[in-house]
Enzyme design. Structure first.
Site, PDB file in Angstrom:
ATOM      1  N   MET A  19       2.232   6.480   5.180  1.00 47.21           N
ATOM      2  CA  MET A  19       1.232   5.730   5.941  1.00 47.21           C
ATOM      3  C   MET A  19       0.460   4.823   4.997  1.00 47.21           C
ATOM      4  O   MET A  19       0.302   5.134   3.823  1.00 47.21           O
ATOM      5  CB  MET A  19       0.217   6.654   6.623  1.00 47.21           C
ATOM      6  CG  MET A  19       0.778   7.875   7.272  1.00 47.21           C
ATOM      7  SD  MET A  19       1.003   9.186   6.058  1.00 47.21           S
ATOM      8  CE  MET A  19       1.135  10.579   7.175  1.00 47.21           C
ATOM      9  N   GLY A  34       0.790  -1.221   0.000  1.00 48.62           N
ATOM     10  CA  GLY A  34       0.000   0.000   0.000  1.00 48.62           C
ATOM     11  C   GLY A  34       0.823   1.271   0.000  1.00 48.62           C
ATOM     12  O   GLY A  34       1.993   1.296  -0.397  1.00 48.62           O
ATOM     13  N   CYS A  35       0.201   2.347   0.479  1.00 54.65           N
ATOM     14  CA  CYS A  35       0.779   3.690   0.353  1.00 54.65           C
ATOM     15  C   CYS A  35       2.075   3.873   1.131  1.00 54.65           C
ATOM     16  O   CYS A  35       2.873   4.753   0.803  1.00 54.65           O
ATOM     17  CB  CYS A  35      -0.240   4.736   0.808  1.00 54.65           C
ATOM     18  SG  CYS A  35      -1.725   4.809  -0.207  1.00 54.65           S
ATOM     19  N   ASN A  36       2.307   3.078   2.153  1.00 53.25           N
ATOM     20  CA  ASN A  36       3.529   3.210   2.940  1.00 53.25           C
ATOM     21  C   ASN A  36       4.726   2.547   2.277  1.00 53.25           C
ATOM     22  O   ASN A  36       5.873   2.751   2.675  1.00 53.25           O
ATOM     23  CB  ASN A  36       3.361   2.591   4.327  1.00 53.25           C
ATOM     24  CG  ASN A  36       2.868   1.160   4.291  1.00 53.25           C
ATOM     25  OD1 ASN A  36       1.665   0.940   4.221  1.00 53.25           O
ATOM     26  ND2 ASN A  36       3.760   0.173   4.314  1.00 53.25           N
ATOM     27  N   ALA A  37       4.502   1.737   1.221  1.00 52.93           N
ATOM     28  CA  ALA A  37       5.508   0.797   0.735  1.00 52.93           C
ATOM     29  C   ALA A  37       6.748   1.447   0.145  1.00 52.93           C
ATOM     30  O   ALA A  37       7.795   0.815   0.058  1.00 52.93           O
ATOM     31  CB  ALA A  37       4.893  -0.151  -0.282  1.00 52.93           C
TER      32      ALA A  37
END
Length: 376
Positions: free
Chosen positions: A363, A157-160
Site C-alpha cells: 500500500m 512510495g511504499c506500494n512501488a
C-alpha cells in the site's frame, strides 16, 4: 511466446484471466541489506531529545522495537539539527547505493547466479531523487555489464515494489531464461524532518532504512544454464487507486522547513482496510480460488494500525501476518522494500509446499493497494 500456466483443472487457466502473465515467471532468489546504527524507539527519543508525552506515546506504541537509521551528526553543542535538503539528497545517494549493492549481491548469491548473469535491473526508491537513476549508479558501483537493461521507478512510495514486480515479471516472460532483478532501496533517514510537530512525529516513529532485491526468471529453453531454486510462480496482479484519498499519503515541499516532508493522514489505516477486500477479491476473480485457499500472506509492514485493518477486513490470523509484524518490529516500515523482507523470512522458514498459493500486498500514496498472486 505464450504459454498456458500449468495449474490444476479446478483452478482454471489463469493465462486467460485479466492481469495474468503470458509465460511462467518464477521468483528465484531474494536478498536484503540494512545500514546505519540499529536503534530502539526509547533510545531514539532520548537521542532526539523528545519530551512531549504525546509524541513519545506515538513512538512507544508503534509495535516497533528497533530500526536502522543514519541520524544527523551531532553539532558542537551536542544537538542533532535538521539537515538541509542538499545534504539529505547526498545521504540518500550514499545509503541507497551502499545498501542496494549489498542487497543485490545477496540476492544473486541466493539465486546461485553472478553479476554477469544479470540481464535486467529495475530499481525502486522514493526517499530521494537521482538523475541518472539508482540503476545507473548500482551498475557502475558493481561493474555490471553496461549493456544490462534498466528501469528506475521513483516516487511511487511504499506500494512501488509490486509495481516493479509487475513490470519485471512481464519483461521476464518476454525473455525466457534470462535473469532480472527488482531492487528496492529506501534511505528513509534521508527523508526525516526534525521539527517536533505531531505531523512529523508519526513519520519519524515509523520508517527505517533498508534495501531488498528479488530475482526473477521465466521458464524457457535457457533456464537451466544457471542452477537456481524453484521458487513460486508469479501468476497475476491487480490493484486499486483510491482517488478520493489521493492526498492522504504524500511527500511534498514544506515551505516553512524549506525541504521535502512526508505527510500521513491518520485515516490511512481505515482507507486501506475498507478497500482491501475489493482488490483481493478482484485478484482472485476467475481463478476459482477463495481467500481461504491462500496459504501465505505477505503484506506491507505499513504500521500497526494498517496491519490490524488488513487482518480484520480480510479475516486473516496473526499467524498469517507473522512476518509482516516481525519486519515492522525489527526494521520499522522500510517502504517499498518491506514486503520483500517478509518474503525472505518466509523463504527461510521453508514451510511453503508445492501447489500452495500466496498473496503479496503493498500500500502507498495515491492512495494505492497493489496485489499479486503467486504459487509454489
Amino acid at each position: 511466446m505464450t504459454t498456458a500456466l500449468d495449474l490444476p483443472e479446478e483452478i482454471g487457466d489463469l493465462s486467460r484471466t485479466a492481469g495474468a502473465l503470458p509465460a511462467i515467471t518464477r521468483i528465484v532468489g531474494v536478498g536484503t541489506a540494512v545500514t546505519g546504527p540499529r536503534i530502539s524507539q526509547p533510545e531514539l527519543l532520548d537521542v532526539l531529545g523528545v519530551e512531549d508525552p504525546r509524541v513519545r506515546s506515538v513512538f512507544l506504541n508503534s509495535a516497533i522495537e528497533r530500526r536502522n537509521l543514519t541520524l544527523p551528526p551531532v553539532d558542537e553543542d551536542g544537538n542533532r539539527r535538521p539537515e538541509p535538503q542538499g545534504d539529505l539528497l547526498d545521504k540518500h545517494t550514499a545509503l541507497a547505493v551502499e545498501m542496494g549493492a549489498r542487497a543485490l549481491e545477496a540476492c544473486l548469491k541466493d539465486t546461485g547466479a553472478t553479476l554477469s548473469d544479470l540481464r535486467h535491473l529495475c530499481c525502486v526508491t522514493s526517499t530521494g531523487f537521482l538523475t541518472p537513476g539508482l540503476s545507473a549508479l548500482i551498475i557502475r558501483e558493481l561493474g555490471i555489464d553496461r549493456h544490462c537493461g534498466r528501469v528506475d521507478i521513483v516516487g511511487m512510495g511504499c506500494n512501488a515494489g509490486l509495481n516493479a514486480l509487475d513490470v519485471v515479471a512481464g519483461w521476464s516472460a518476454a525473455h525466457p531464461g534470462e535473469l532480472a532483478v527488482v531492487l528496492c532501496a529506501e534511505a528513509c533517514s534521508a527523508a526525516y524532518a526534525l521539527d517536533g510537530t505531531m505531523r512529523t512525529a508519526v513519520v519519524n516513529s515509523l520508517f527505517g532504512d533498508g534495501a531488498a532485491a528479488l530475482a526473477l526468471r521465466a521458464d524457457g529453453a535457457d533456464a537451466g544454464t544457471v542452477d537456481v531454486p524453484r521458487g513460486p510462480r508469479v501468476l497475476k496482479f491487480d490493484r486499486v487507486l483510491i482517488t478520493e484519498a489521493i492526498g492522504a499519503m504524500r511527500y511534498d515541499w514544506d515551505r516553512d522547513l524549506d525541504r521535502f516532508s512526508f505527510f500521513l493522514d491518520p485515516e490511512i489505516p481505515y482507507v486501506v482496510g475498507a478497500h482491501a477486500e475489493l482488490v483481493v477479491d478482484r485478484l482472485l476473480a476467475g481463478t476459482g480460488l477463495r481467500r481461504a485457499d491462500i496459504g501465505h500472506w505477505l503484506v506491507h509492514s505499513g504500521g500497526k494500525k494498517v496491519i490490524d485493518a488488513v487482518v480484520i477486513n480480510l479475516g486473516l490470523t496473526r499467524y498469517d501476518v507473522r512476518h509482516t509484524s516481525g519486519v515492522l518490529r525489527d526494521h520499522g516500515n522500510v517502504s517499498s522494500a518491506s514486503f520483500l523482507f517478509s518474503y525472505e523470512r518466509l523463504a527461510a522458514e521453508d514451510v511453503a509446499r508445492p501447489g500452495e498459493y500466496g498473496v503479496l500486498m503493498t500500500m502507498g500514496p495515491g492512495s494505492t493497494i497493489e496485489t499479486a498472486l503467486v504459487q509454489w
